[in-house]
Design a protein around this motif. Structure first.
Motif, mmCIF file in Angstrom:
data_model
loop_
_atom_site.group_PDB
_atom_site.id
_atom_site.type_symbol
_atom_site.label_atom_id
_atom_site.label_comp_id
_atom_site.label_asym_id
_atom_site.label_seq_id
_atom_site.Cartn_x
_atom_site.Cartn_y
_atom_site.Cartn_z
ATOM 1 N N ARG A 5 46.243 35.131 24.891
ATOM 2 C CA ARG A 5 45.481 35.794 25.936
ATOM 3 C C ARG A 5 46.096 37.159 26.230
ATOM 4 O O ARG A 5 47.302 37.333 26.113
ATOM 5 C CB ARG A 5 45.463 34.940 27.202
ATOM 6 N N ALA A 8 48.352 41.495 31.479
ATOM 7 C CA ALA A 8 47.645 42.137 32.591
ATOM 8 C C ALA A 8 47.236 43.566 32.256
ATOM 9 O O ALA A 8 46.111 43.986 32.529
ATOM 10 C CB ALA A 8 48.520 42.107 33.842
ATOM 11 N N ARG A 11 44.335 43.553 29.897
ATOM 12 C CA ARG A 11 43.101 43.150 30.576
ATOM 13 C C ARG A 11 42.529 44.300 31.385
ATOM 14 O O ARG A 11 41.328 44.557 31.363
ATOM 15 C CB ARG A 11 43.364 41.963 31.503
ATOM 16 N N ARG A 12 43.393 44.982 32.108
ATOM 17 C CA ARG A 12 42.911 46.041 32.987
ATOM 18 C C ARG A 12 42.386 47.236 32.197
ATOM 19 O O ARG A 12 41.418 47.896 32.616
ATOM 20 C CB ARG A 12 44.018 46.437 33.957
ATOM 21 N N ALA A 31 35.643 37.396 32.554
ATOM 22 C CA ALA A 31 36.457 36.191 32.430
ATOM 23 C C ALA A 31 36.138 35.457 31.129
ATOM 24 O O ALA A 31 37.043 34.988 30.420
ATOM 25 C CB ALA A 31 36.234 35.281 33.633
ATOM 26 N N VAL A 36 40.091 34.163 30.407
ATOM 27 C CA VAL A 36 40.935 33.928 31.581
ATOM 28 C C VAL A 36 40.048 33.472 32.735
ATOM 29 O O VAL A 36 38.821 33.473 32.635
ATOM 30 C CB VAL A 36 41.717 35.200 31.973
ATOM 31 N N SER A 37 40.678 33.109 33.829
ATOM 32 C CA SER A 37 39.916 32.625 34.977
ATOM 33 C C SER A 37 39.274 33.787 35.724
ATOM 34 O O SER A 37 39.722 34.937 35.635
ATOM 35 C CB SER A 37 40.828 31.852 35.934
ATOM 36 N N THR A 40 41.712 35.497 38.024
ATOM 37 C CA THR A 40 42.555 36.496 37.382
ATOM 38 C C THR A 40 41.848 37.837 37.301
ATOM 39 O O THR A 40 42.437 38.895 37.584
ATOM 40 C CB THR A 40 42.945 36.029 35.965
ATOM 41 N N ARG A 43 41.733 39.538 40.645
ATOM 42 C CA ARG A 43 43.025 40.176 40.967
ATOM 43 C C ARG A 43 43.189 41.494 40.218
ATOM 44 O O ARG A 43 43.690 42.482 40.770
ATOM 45 C CB ARG A 43 44.170 39.224 40.615
ATOM 46 N N ASP A 44 42.749 41.507 38.947
ATOM 47 C CA ASP A 44 42.807 42.758 38.190
ATOM 48 C C ASP A 44 41.941 43.828 38.834
ATOM 49 O O ASP A 44 42.354 44.990 38.971
ATOM 50 C CB ASP A 44 42.342 42.521 36.744
#
Length: 367
Positions: A5, A8, A11-12, A31, A36-37, A40, A43-44
């Motif tokens: 995965r 952070a 992902r961002r 997601a 990912v959830s 998550t 939050r990003d």
């Protein structure tokens, strides 16, 4: 073995990439795509919103708008408001991502950005730059003028004598220029980006590679430079270079691509690097019509990564960091305006990224 995965930061970056492409994103879609959830992703989005890079909305996020509450200003007191003028040659392909990056940086540090669109024409560049200067509202300029062909030296001299600090964006000058100050610039290292593509194909066994350059693009000279360097270092033939526009809708594009295909067959070329995405997609589509399978018969790598992910198959592409380019340009100008002559002139190269997809690596056959 389970697929790794993304971290952070990755992902961002992906969230911002999707925002720049589509203008908005949904938590649910991100997601699912990133494995990912939804928590998550929320939050990003919250972390990026706190930096003023996006706006949270119900179920997702959008790019910042002039109607959004202003984010906290950083780096300088509000008593020193700057307005930066920016002139770019296009407001559609390639440049919107650069402009989004510049706007994000400007909002973050509390400066105003005045944008003007031009064209790949020196007279129009001068007209738009002159209008910004004559209005007397800008303290600095970010410019992407036409510096090709006749008149380039005169244009560089004219820009170097403008009454406000100037930084070239996605353009560069000779090492030394006969101007009162050495011009600053920030641009993508396109030569290295092309070298990344060649080395990727070489690593996957390709020894005869062709290059299709967009005719008339300022980027082509840098790509050709990277091509020659990579071919020399890897001992690859470098003569297969075509300078033509072959995007759908270009008059005669099918005839040109047929000529490229014929040349590939005669020279036993197994891979092509094409600038830019619309041209690469046109090549892939025509090859498919002629029964040439991508990547099994012909590997393709695109240069730009604007819409490469939408092709079938999805195109491996070299992605210049366009939004980063805009952000760095604004940060450089703010530093110049705040520090003046105390700050040494800067010339910055930003490295592109190679995005691996399905068009450049042959699928493994099952036993």
């Amino acid at each position: 073995m389970t697929e790794k995965r993304p971290f952070a930061l990755q992902r961002r970056e992906r969230v911002m990439d999707e925002l720049r492409r589509h203008g908005s994103v949904r938590v649910q879609d991100l997601a699912r795509a990133l494995g990912v959830s939804e928590l998550t992703i929320r939050r990003d989005i919250a972390a990026l919103a706190a930096r003023g890079l996006l706006t949270k909305v119900h179920g997702g996020a959008t790019l910042p708008s002039d109607l959004d509450p202003a984010p906290p200003r950083r780096h300088r007191p509000a008593s020193t408001p700057f307005t930066i003028g920016m002139v770019v040659p296009s407001l559609d392909f390639y440049w919107p991502s650069v402009l989004n990056g510049a706007r994000t940086a400007a909002v973050a540090v509390g400066v105003q950005l005045q944008l003007r669109g031009s064209s790949y024409d020196q007279a129009e560049d001068r007209r738009q730059i002159g209008r910004l200067i004559d209005a007397g509202q800008v303290q600095g300029l970010l410019l992407a003028p036409n510096l090709e062909g006749e008149g380039a030296d005169e244009m560089i001299s004219w820009i170097g004598n403008l009454p406000v600090p100037t930084i070239l964006v996605e353009r560069h000058t000779p090492q030394w220029t006969p101007t009162p100050r050495q011009l600053e610039w920030v641009r993508s290292d396109h030569a290295l980006g092309l070298e990344m593509a060649v080395r990727h194909l070489h690593e996957h066994g390709h020894r005869r590679i062709g290059l299709v350059l967009s005719k008339g693009s300022p980027t082509s000279a840098h790509l050709a430079q990277g091509w020659l360097k990579a071919c020399a270092e890897l001992d690859l033939p470098s003569e297969f270079v075509v300078r033509e526009d072959v995007a759908l809708g270009t008059p005669g594009h099918r005839r040109i691509i047929e000529g490229i295909l014929t040349r590939c067959r005669r020279s036993r070329t197994t891979a092509l690097i094409v600038h830019s995405d619309p041209d690469t997609m046109s090549v892939a589509q025509y090859f498919g019509e002629r029964g040439v399978a991508v990547p099994d018969d012909m590997a393709l790598v695109s240069y730009d990564d604007e819409v490469a992910h939408l092709a079938e198959p999805a195109l491996t592409a070299v992605r210049p960091a366009k939004a980063r380019l805009g952000r760095v340009a604004v940060d450089m100008m703010v530093s110049r305006l705040m520090e003046g002559k105390r700050l040494p002139p800067q010339r910055v190269l930003i490295l592109p990224e190679l995005i691996l997809r399905d068009s450049s690596v042959k699928r493994a056959t099952s036993l």
